[in-house]
Structure formats: structure tokens, C-alpha cells
Design a protein around this motif. Structure first.
Motif, PDB file in Angstrom:
ATOM      1  N   TYR A   1      43.770  20.863  51.053  1.00 43.05           N
ATOM      2  CA  TYR A   1      43.613  20.937  49.033  1.00 43.05           C
ATOM      3  C   TYR A   1      44.226  21.770  48.437  1.00 43.05           C
ATOM      4  N   ASN A   2      45.160  22.568  49.435  1.00 42.88           N
ATOM      5  CA  ASN A   2      45.948  23.651  48.410  1.00 42.88           C
ATOM      6  C   ASN A   2      45.641  24.411  47.104  1.00 42.88           C
ATOM      7  N   VAL A   3      43.789  25.118  47.500  1.00 42.38           N
ATOM      8  CA  VAL A   3      42.936  25.453  47.421  1.00 42.38           C
ATOM      9  C   VAL A   3      42.871  26.913  47.522  1.00 42.38           C
ATOM     10  N   LYS A   4      43.165  27.665  47.312  1.00 45.92           N
ATOM     11  CA  LYS A   4      42.856  29.281  47.401  1.00 45.92           C
ATOM     12  C   LYS A   4      41.403  29.763  46.919  1.00 45.92           C
ATOM     13  N   VAL A   5      40.035  30.395  47.772  1.00 43.67           N
ATOM     14  CA  VAL A   5      39.138  31.085  46.900  1.00 43.67           C
ATOM     15  C   VAL A   5      39.544  32.180  47.441  1.00 43.67           C
ATOM     16  N   LEU A   6      39.368  33.093  46.467  1.00 46.68           N
ATOM     17  CA  LEU A   6      39.820  34.564  46.732  1.00 46.68           C
ATOM     18  C   LEU A   6      38.966  35.801  46.182  1.00 46.68           C
ATOM     19  N   PHE A   7      38.537  37.049  46.538  1.00 44.29           N
ATOM     20  CA  PHE A   7      37.386  37.545  46.636  1.00 44.29           C
ATOM     21  C   PHE A   7      38.678  38.986  47.074  1.00 44.29           C
ATOM     22  N   SER A   8      38.359  39.838  45.103  1.00 40.66           N
ATOM     23  CA  SER A   8      38.949  41.078  44.534  1.00 40.66           C
ATOM     24  C   SER A   8      37.490  42.309  44.578  1.00 40.66           C
ATOM     25  N   ARG A   9      37.698  42.379  45.650  1.00 37.90           N
ATOM     26  CA  ARG A   9      36.822  43.912  45.350  1.00 37.90           C
ATOM     27  C   ARG A   9      37.234  44.701  44.529  1.00 37.90           C
ATOM     28  N   ASN A  10      36.019  45.262  43.306  1.00 40.87           N
ATOM     29  CA  ASN A  10      36.592  46.198  42.038  1.00 40.87           C
ATOM     30  C   ASN A  10      35.191  46.092  41.681  1.00 40.87           C
ATOM     31  N   PRO A  11      34.915  47.175  42.079  1.00 38.95           N
ATOM     32  CA  PRO A  11      33.424  47.563  41.778  1.00 38.95           C
ATOM     33  C   PRO A  11      33.240  48.490  39.573  1.00 38.95           C
ATOM     34  N   PHE A  12      33.918  48.102  39.284  1.00 41.02           N
ATOM     35  CA  PHE A  12      34.463  48.782  37.700  1.00 41.02           C
ATOM     36  C   PHE A  12      34.798  48.354  36.998  1.00 41.02           C
ATOM     37  N   LEU A  13      36.122  47.064  37.504  1.00 42.82           N
ATOM     38  CA  LEU A  13      36.898  46.525  35.842  1.00 42.82           C
ATOM     39  C   LEU A  13      37.919  47.494  35.869  1.00 42.82           C
ATOM     40  N   VAL A  14      37.765  48.573  35.521  1.00 46.55           N
ATOM     41  CA  VAL A  14      38.318  49.765  35.303  1.00 46.55           C
ATOM     42  C   VAL A  14      38.635  50.041  35.948  1.00 46.55           C
ATOM     43  N   ASP A  15      40.022  51.591  35.629  1.00 49.30           N
ATOM     44  CA  ASP A  15      40.474  52.295  37.204  1.00 49.30           C
ATOM     45  C   ASP A  15      40.082  53.302  37.240  1.00 49.30           C
ATOM     46  N   ILE A  16      39.531  53.739  38.743  1.00 48.08           N
ATOM     47  CA  ILE A  16      39.459  55.021  39.432  1.00 48.08           C
ATOM     48  C   ILE A  16      40.804  55.932  39.866  1.00 48.08           C
ATOM     49  N   VAL A  17      41.139  56.923  39.659  1.00 49.51           N
ATOM     50  CA  VAL A  17      42.085  57.837  40.223  1.00 49.51           C
ATOM     51  C   VAL A  17      41.768  59.026  41.002  1.00 49.51           C
ATOM     52  N   SER A  18      42.531  59.528  41.812  1.00 49.07           N
ATOM     53  CA  SER A  18      42.523  59.851  42.245  1.00 49.07           C
ATOM     54  C   SER A  18      43.375  60.852  41.942  1.00 49.07           C
ATOM     55  N   THR A  19      42.524  62.643  41.418  1.00 49.23           N
ATOM     56  CA  THR A  19      43.702  63.416  40.996  1.00 49.23           C
ATOM     57  C   THR A  19      43.387  64.847  41.960  1.00 49.23           C
ATOM     58  N   SER A  20      43.948  66.145  41.446  1.00 50.11           N
ATOM     59  CA  SER A  20      42.873  67.672  41.990  1.00 50.11           C
ATOM     60  C   SER A  20      42.346  68.396  41.419  1.00 50.11           C
ATOM     61  N   SER A  21      41.843  67.196  40.353  1.00 49.66           N
ATOM     62  CA  SER A  21      40.410  67.463  39.967  1.00 49.66           C
ATOM     63  C   SER A  21      39.325  66.745  40.582  1.00 49.66           C
ATOM     64  N   GLY A  22      39.671  65.764  41.022  1.00 49.54           N
ATOM     65  CA  GLY A  22      38.633  65.375  41.589  1.00 49.54           C
ATOM     66  C   GLY A  22      38.862  63.564  41.322  1.00 49.54           C
ATOM     67  N   ARG A  23      37.399  62.778  41.596  1.00 50.91           N
ATOM     68  CA  ARG A  23      37.940  61.166  40.480  1.00 50.91           C
ATOM     69  C   ARG A  23      37.337  60.759  39.271  1.00 50.91           C
ATOM     70  N   VAL A  24      38.960  60.520  39.459  1.00 53.42           N
ATOM     71  CA  VAL A  24      38.371  60.181  37.329  1.00 53.42           C
ATOM     72  C   VAL A  24      38.270  58.639  36.791  1.00 53.42           C
ATOM     73  N   LEU A  25      37.023  58.166  36.212  1.00 44.09           N
ATOM     74  CA  LEU A  25      36.755  57.328  35.881  1.00 44.09           C
ATOM     75  C   LEU A  25      37.113  57.007  34.831  1.00 44.09           C
ATOM     76  N   LYS A  26      38.229  56.232  34.302  1.00 48.89           N
ATOM     77  CA  LYS A  26      38.957  55.818  33.536  1.00 48.89           C
ATOM     78  C   LYS A  26      38.792  54.642  32.706  1.00 48.89           C
ATOM     79  N   LEU A  27      38.069  54.938  31.379  1.00 49.08           N
ATOM     80  CA  LEU A  27      37.270  53.855  30.357  1.00 49.08           C
ATOM     81  C   LEU A  27      38.014  53.092  29.996  1.00 49.08           C
ATOM     82  N   ASP A  28      39.339  53.333  29.288  1.00 48.16           N
ATOM     83  CA  ASP A  28      39.922  52.758  28.824  1.00 48.16           C
ATOM     84  C   ASP A  28      41.299  52.038  29.678  1.00 48.16           C
TER      85      ASP A  28
END
Length: 450
Positions: free
Chosen positions: A239-266
Motif C-alpha cells: 500500500y506504500n503506507v508508512k506508520v511511524l513513531f518518533s519518541r519525543n516526550p516533551f515536544l520541545v528541546d532538552i539539551v545537554s550542557t556543561s551545567s546540566g540538562r536544559v529544558l528549553k520551553l520555547d
């Protein structure tokens, strides 16, 4: 300053003949004429962009005593008071079969009932959020054993759950009937297209349900299932159909920095934006990971506007900020003519039986039957936030309104028959077959009716 919406007679869809409009808060279907309303509508959206819907204050000036079901439905005059529109701008409703991208309130028996023309609680106008779970011997829709790709944590039968009645319940809305899931029909509708679930493990739960429903419909059709990092792709080549799952618990970013893991709300990464672009149907979900504390908390610091604002904050406030970031992306990047967007709604847990008025029960452990409908004792606070954000969006996003119907299913979780066994009870995820199959029936009902 006001926007006057003049209502005309509208054709009643076949399913409306089954609906008691007063019982569901006078459901109103609105269709707007682009040629006369575009300027006023666009102005309202531009003004509301920064603060979402805060600029619009709807006031009713008609009454609904004459609203009835028949070959036509008479609706009434509404005045939309808004800083964003010029005085006396008129929109004729019912001329061009196009959705109005505004929400308004309807006064019924002296109370104000929020009605979104996008039908936040509805599928094609039918309010599917209130109803009852009824026993149906034709259920379940599949046997988990016929889908070897189902995660062990969801296969409660294989994990030894002794009771089986939880498999036999079908969701029955108060005002209409849902279609029976037709996997072959859905595959044909999706031919050459892609459908992606984006979110946490509750999205995984729904993705696994849909892949098994489709596989059961075409059991001899070849399929492939591939995982690459946080992206899983299930393909039906015929059927040429793709059903995908992208694991992304917050939809916004979490970035690893020297200060720790930063949740970027915007912030939404370019990588995720690229992944989402071009998908034909997207179902987004986020909530459960916003509740984690201690070792399970996914961030060390929270950032907004390029500045660290602290280590923690009110979780509902943070959730709303993140949803508004996601909503802004949808509004600016998604073309509704090419892409259908859903928000899954909040999937509840049943870890505290006091929530449903039975403190002695403890949790979902040992629960074998649903709660009676049509409504759960209280509205989920995160669901209120999600609906608030969706109602404020200029672009049409359909809510898969799974919260109330799922809240009634205290019996539907793996409990001791999940991944952790008797060492760790799971009252968050759902057994398969089970409740997520109904979420996919709602998805199918909307896609089949589009």
C-alpha cells in the motif's frame, strides 16, 4: 469594536439526527465564507498571535431555544468582541463550506458553554468524549499473539493476566455511533502516505495498537518494522503506507550542557522540525514526563527566552508554555491542505484510587471492570490546558479526545502483568488489545470522515 457573525440555515449531517443538541450543550456547526470573512479573521489571528486567544472575548446575543434537529438547523447571531477586528465587519455563515477558525460561547439555560467550531471534543460534530463502556462479544478487535511485534510490556495476556473481561469493552458515545475499525479501508485511504505518532510511550502504545489493527486486517500482506535511534517505521509495501513513531516526550528541546540538562520551553530543534515536515498525518502527545521528579526527572534546568529561569517551576505552567511553542510551529509551518494534525489528548493513569472515589482500592491493581459513564468524577487539569491551547490555534488541529473515556478504564492497565511484573505495577500504560484501540477508532472515524 466587534465582529458580527450572521447565521443562516445549515444542512444537518446524517449523524446529527441522532444527537440531542441540548444534552451536549447545543453543538453548533459553523461554515464561513472566506471572501467576506478573511480580512476580519486574519486580523484577529495576527493580534492574538503573541497571547494566543486572550484578545478575543466572545459574547452571545441570541438564544438557542429554537435549535432543533431536522432537515435544517437554525443558528443565531453572535457578537465577537475583539480588539483585533474593526466595528461592524460581517461574516456570512454557511456559504462556502469552509470552517471558521474561531471559537465562541453559547448560553444554554443561563450557563456559558465553550463551543469550538473546530469541534475540540468532536469527530465530525459528534461529541465522543462522554459515553459508556459496553460489553461487546465481538471484541477484542485482534489477538495480541497475532502481532509478534507488540512490545512485551503491553501484552498482558502473554504476561499471565488471568481475567479477560477487560478485552470485551467497546466505547459507546452518548449521541452517536462510532464506525467499526476497517483496516483495509484505512490502508487504501493512506495509500502513498505517511502517518506519524510523536510523543512518549503512550504514543508508542497507540502506534503499536494501530500497526496491529492494520496487520490484522491484511494478515498476509508483507510488512517491515525498522528502528533507527528514536524513530520507528512500520511499512506496508503493498500500500506504500508508512506508520511511524518518533519518541519525543516533551515536544520541545532538552539539551545537554556543561551545567546540566536544559529544558528549553520555547525551542524545537531543526532536526525535529525537519522530521515532522512533509508527513501527511501527525498525532502529537505529551504529558506524562512533565510529572517526573527525582531520578526520573529529565532536566536539571529550565530555559525560556534564552535565559535560565530556574531548576523547576509549576509543571502545568511549563506544560502550557511548551504546548504554545508547539502550537506556534504548527500555525507557522503546517499547510492544512496537505497535512492533518491531531493532538492525542492526555492519557490518564490510575495510580491513586481516591481519584475515582474508592480510596480502599489503592490503584489499578486487581481492577477488572470500567467505571460507569458518562463522565469521570473530575476533569484532568492537563487536559484543560491542552484544550485551551488548541482552541486558540488559527490552524485546525483535531483533539483525539481520549481522556474521559480512558479515565473510566481503571481496569485497562497492565498493572502486575506488564514489563515489571509483580516487582513494579504499571498503571500508566495500557494492555493491548485494549483502550488504545478505541483511540485509533476515533482516529479512523475522523480520517474516514474527512
Amino acid at each position: 469594536m466587534s465582529l458580527v457573525v450572521k447565521a443562516t440555515e445549515l444542512e444537518v449531517k446524517p449523524w446529527l439526527r441522532q444527537v440531542d443538541l441540548r444534552s451536549v450543550g447545543a453543538m453548533v456547526i459553523g461554515l464561513v465564507n472566506r471572501s467576506s470573512g478573511e480580512a476580519a479573521r486574519d486580523g484577529a489571528h495576527q493580534s492574538a498571535g503573541a497571547t494566543r486567544a486572550a484578545a478575543v472575548k466572545p459574547v452571545i446575543v441570541g438564544d438557542v431555544d429554537d435549535v432543533s434537529v431536522g432537515t435544517a438547523m437554525k443558528v443565531f447571531v453572535i457578537r465577537m468582541e475583539s480588539m483585533a477586528t474593526e466595528a461592524g465587519k460581517t461574516v456570512n455563515v454557511g456559504d462556502k463550506n469552509e470552517r471558521a477558525l474561531v471559537s465562541f460561547n453559547v448560553t444554554v439555560n443561563g450557563t456559558m458553554n465553550p463551543i469550538g467550531i473546530q469541534q475540540v471534543h468532536g469527530i465530525g460534530g459528534c461529541d465522543v468524549s462522554r459515553g459508556n463502556w459496553v460489553h461487546d462479544d465481538s471484541y477484542p478487535l485482534y489477538e495480541a499473539s497475532s502481532c509478534p511485534f507488540i512490545e512485551k510490556e503491553f501484552d498482558c495476556v502473554k504476561n499471565g493476566r488471568p481475567d479477560k473481561d477487560y478485552l470485551k469493552y467497546r466505547w459507546q458515545p452518548l449521541g452517536c455511533n462510532l464506525p467499526r475499525f476497517n483496516g483495509i479501508d484505512l490502508l487504501r485511504r493512506l495509500r502513498g502516505k505517511s502517518i506519524m505518532f510523536i510523543g512518549d510511550s503512550l504514543s508508542l502504545n497507540q502506534w503499536q495498537s494501530l500497526t496491529c489493527l492494520l496487520h490484522t486486517a491484511v494478515p498476509t500482506a508483507k510488512y517491515t518494522s525498522v528502528r533507527s535511534g528514536e524513530l520507528s517505521t512500520f511499512t506496508f509495501p503493498e500500500y506504500n503506507v508508512k506508520v511511524l513513531f518518533s519518541r519525543n516526550p516533551f515536544l520541545v528541546d532538552i539539551v545537554s550542557t556543561s551545567s546540566g540538562r536544559v529544558l528549553k520551553l520555547d525551542s524545537i530543534s531543526l532536526e525535529n522540525q525537519k522530521l515532522w515536515t512533509g508527513v501527511d498525518v501527525m498525532i502529537f502527545n505529551t504529558w506524562h514526563w512533565w510529572l517526573h521528579t527525582g531520578r526520573k526527572q529529565a532536566w536539571d534546568l529550565i530555559e525560556e527566552g534564552g535565559k535560565i529561569i530556574g531548576k523547576d517551576m509549576d509543571r502545568l505552567v511549563a506544560y502550557e508554555k511548551a504546548l504554545n511553542t508547539w502550537a506556534t510551529w504548527v500555525d507557522s509551518q503546517v499547510d492544512p491542505a496537505k497535512t492533518k494534525v491531531f493532538f492525542q489528548g492526555v492519557s490518564p493513569d490510575h495510580s491513586n484510587s481516591s481519584d475515582w472515589g474508592d480510596p480502599k482500592a489503592g490503584s489499578c491493581n486487581g481492577q477488572t471492570e470500567p467505571l460507569p459513564g458518562p463522565s469521570y468524577p473530575h476533569v484532568h487539569p492537563a487536559e484543560k490546558v491542552a484544550e485551551k491551547v488548541l482552541r486558540a490555534m488559527p490552524k485546525p488541529v483535531q483533539l483525539l479526545d481520549v481522556t474521559n473515556l480512558s479515565q473510566l478504564r481503571k481496569d485497562g492497565h497492565p498493572s502486575f502483568y506488564g514489563l515489571g511484573g509483580h516487582r513494579a505495577s504499571d498503571c500508566s500504560h495500557w494492555c493491548l488489545a485494549g483502550v488504545p484501540d478505541t483511540w485509533n477508532i476515533l482516529l479512523y472515524a475522523d480520517l474516514a470522515g474527512s
